[in-house]
Design an enzyme around this catalytic site. Structure first.
Site, PDB file in Angstrom:
ATOM      1  N   ARG A   1       0.840  -1.406  -0.133  1.00 57.88           N
ATOM      2  CA  ARG A   1       0.035   0.208  -0.091  1.00 57.88           C
ATOM      3  C   ARG A   1       0.757   1.180   0.005  1.00 57.88           C
ATOM      4  NH1 ARG A   1      -2.926  -4.003   1.833  1.00 57.88           N
ATOM      5  NH2 ARG A   1      -0.851  -4.443   2.809  1.00 57.88           N
ATOM      6  N   THR A   2       1.901   1.560   0.816  1.00 62.66           N
ATOM      7  CA  THR A   2       2.485   2.728   1.015  1.00 62.66           C
ATOM      8  C   THR A   2       3.452   2.909   0.114  1.00 62.66           C
ATOM      9  OG1 THR A   2       2.595   2.168   3.333  1.00 62.66           O
ATOM     10  CG2 THR A   2       3.781   3.804   2.754  1.00 62.66           C
TER      11      THR A   2
ATOM     12  N   LYS B   1      24.983  -4.744  -0.446  1.00 60.14           N
ATOM     13  CA  LYS B   1      26.252  -4.915  -0.359  1.00 60.14           C
ATOM     14  C   LYS B   1      26.903  -4.464   0.853  1.00 60.14           C
ATOM     15  CE  LYS B   1      26.737  -4.343  -5.269  1.00 60.14           C
ATOM     16  NZ  LYS B   1      27.469  -3.376  -6.333  1.00 60.14           N
TER      17      LYS B   1
ATOM     18  N   HIS C   1       4.205   5.894  11.836  1.00 61.47           N
ATOM     19  CA  HIS C   1       3.896   5.841  10.318  1.00 61.47           C
ATOM     20  C   HIS C   1       3.132   6.806  10.092  1.00 61.47           C
ATOM     21  CE1 HIS C   1       2.948   4.130   6.867  1.00 61.47           C
ATOM     22  NE2 HIS C   1       2.668   2.833   6.976  1.00 61.47           N
TER      23      HIS C   1
ATOM     24  N   ARG D   1      11.105   3.644   4.051  1.00 69.18           N
ATOM     25  CA  ARG D   1      10.417   2.610   5.110  1.00 69.18           C
ATOM     26  C   ARG D   1      11.847   1.825   5.593  1.00 69.18           C
ATOM     27  NH1 ARG D   1       5.611  -1.038   4.635  1.00 69.18           N
ATOM     28  NH2 ARG D   1       4.568   0.752   5.411  1.00 69.18           N
TER      29      ARG D   1
END
Ligand code: CP
Length: 310
Positions: A59-60, A87, A137, A109
């Site tokens: 969704r986000t 890496k 959030h 995120r």
């Protein structure tokens, strides 16, 4: 143009009630763009927005990308597994690299609380927190407020029950803060093992029995059980959790007339919410997703839409 005070959007903690209202009102003006046959305006033409998602998201991530594209910005998605982070590159070096490419805004995120702040401290451009660990959030809470406001007009005095895994939930934390600033009354419902110590200090009440709050709540906000964030089992079994805290048909029938059901997604159908309740007419879960695009368009516009300097 009215603006947000901070360069970044890292959490609801940093927003005033007036700023929250500004974001919701701006989202109102953007919502109809998504209802047009040609869903695009030139507002952020020439701006580059990077989505840096170091945790899974449907969704986000998608709605930030759609929001950027509907405003004509160039949206670039960085997948961690296909980036130099895999890496061993540090977040600080990733930030400097993105800055060197004249990025105008980064959406991040990350599984670590504070990761968005770290990035914001290194970068000159705005950073938006799309979820950092169990911390915040903010755009989820804003889209939830927007969805509630569409149904109830005012949030002042609204009774909201947030049910489930409060301890591991950045969504709960951002919503408790946002609803409190908007004058709503929040009750947190869940087993003691999923309730953080001293959570009442954020202004919410605590109740351990879901059946006790259903007849009073205007909004029943069901949280996902976050098995990936729990280091040990915090309730005897999934079945017992569903029995005590799952929103099922019997409990839906006990809810106040005119009340609504929200869930941030992704859902564990049959655990915190039964499938028929998730798809019921008073469940506004897909409306939340629709609100998410408008709210994220508003956030992008308010952070970088104010002229050539942003
Ligand atoms: N609500 C939410 O953050 O969903 P995603 O994990 O799919 O982005």
């Amino acid at each position: 143009m009215a603006q947000l005070q901070s360069k970044d959007l890292l959490g609801i903690t940093d927003l005033t009630r007036e700023e929250i209202e500004l974001i919701l009102d701006t989202a109102d003006s953007f919502k109809e763009i998504s209802e047009r046959p040609i869903k695009k305006v030139p507002t952020l033409r020439g701006r580059t927005i990077v989505n840096l998602f170091c945790e899974p998201s449907t969704r986000t991530r998608t709605s930030f990308e759609i929001a950027a594209k509907r405003l004509s910005a160039d949206a670039v998605n960085i997948s961690v597994t296909a980036s130099a982070i895999a890496k061993g590159e540090s977040l600080r070096d990733t930030a400097k690299t993105l800055q060197a490419m004249a990025t105008d805004l980064v959406v991040i995120r990350h599984s670590v609380s504070g990761a968005a702040k770290l990035l914001a401290d290194v970068m000159d451009c705005p950073v938006v927190n799309a979820g950092d660990g169990a911390h915040e959030h903010p755009t989820q809470a804003l889209l939830d407020l927007y969805t509630m406001r569409e149904r109830f007009d005012s949030l002042d005095g609204l009774k909201v029950a947030i049910v489930g895994d409060i301890a591991h939930s950045r969504v709960a934390r951002s919503n408790i803060l946002a609803l409190g600033k908007m004058g709503a009354e929040v009750t947190l419902v869940g087993p003691p093992t999923l309730m953080p110590a001293e959570i009442e200090k954020l202004g919410a009440q605590v109740c351990h029995r879901l059946d006790d709050v259903l007849s009073e709540a205007d909004v029943v906000y069901v949280l996902r059980i976050q098995l990936e964030r729990q280091k040990e089992s915090l309730y005897p079994s999934i079945r017992e959790y569903a029995t005590l805290y799952g929103l099922n048909t019997r409990r839906r029938q006990a809810m106040k007339k005119g009340s609504i059901i929200l869930h941030p997604g992704p859902m564990n159908r049959g655990v915190e919410i039964s499938s028929d309740v998730a798809d019921a007419p008073d469940s506004l879960i897909t409306d939340q997703v629709t609100s998410g695009v408008a709210v994220r368009m508003a956030v992008l516009y308010l952070l970088i839409g104010g002229g050539s300097d942003g």
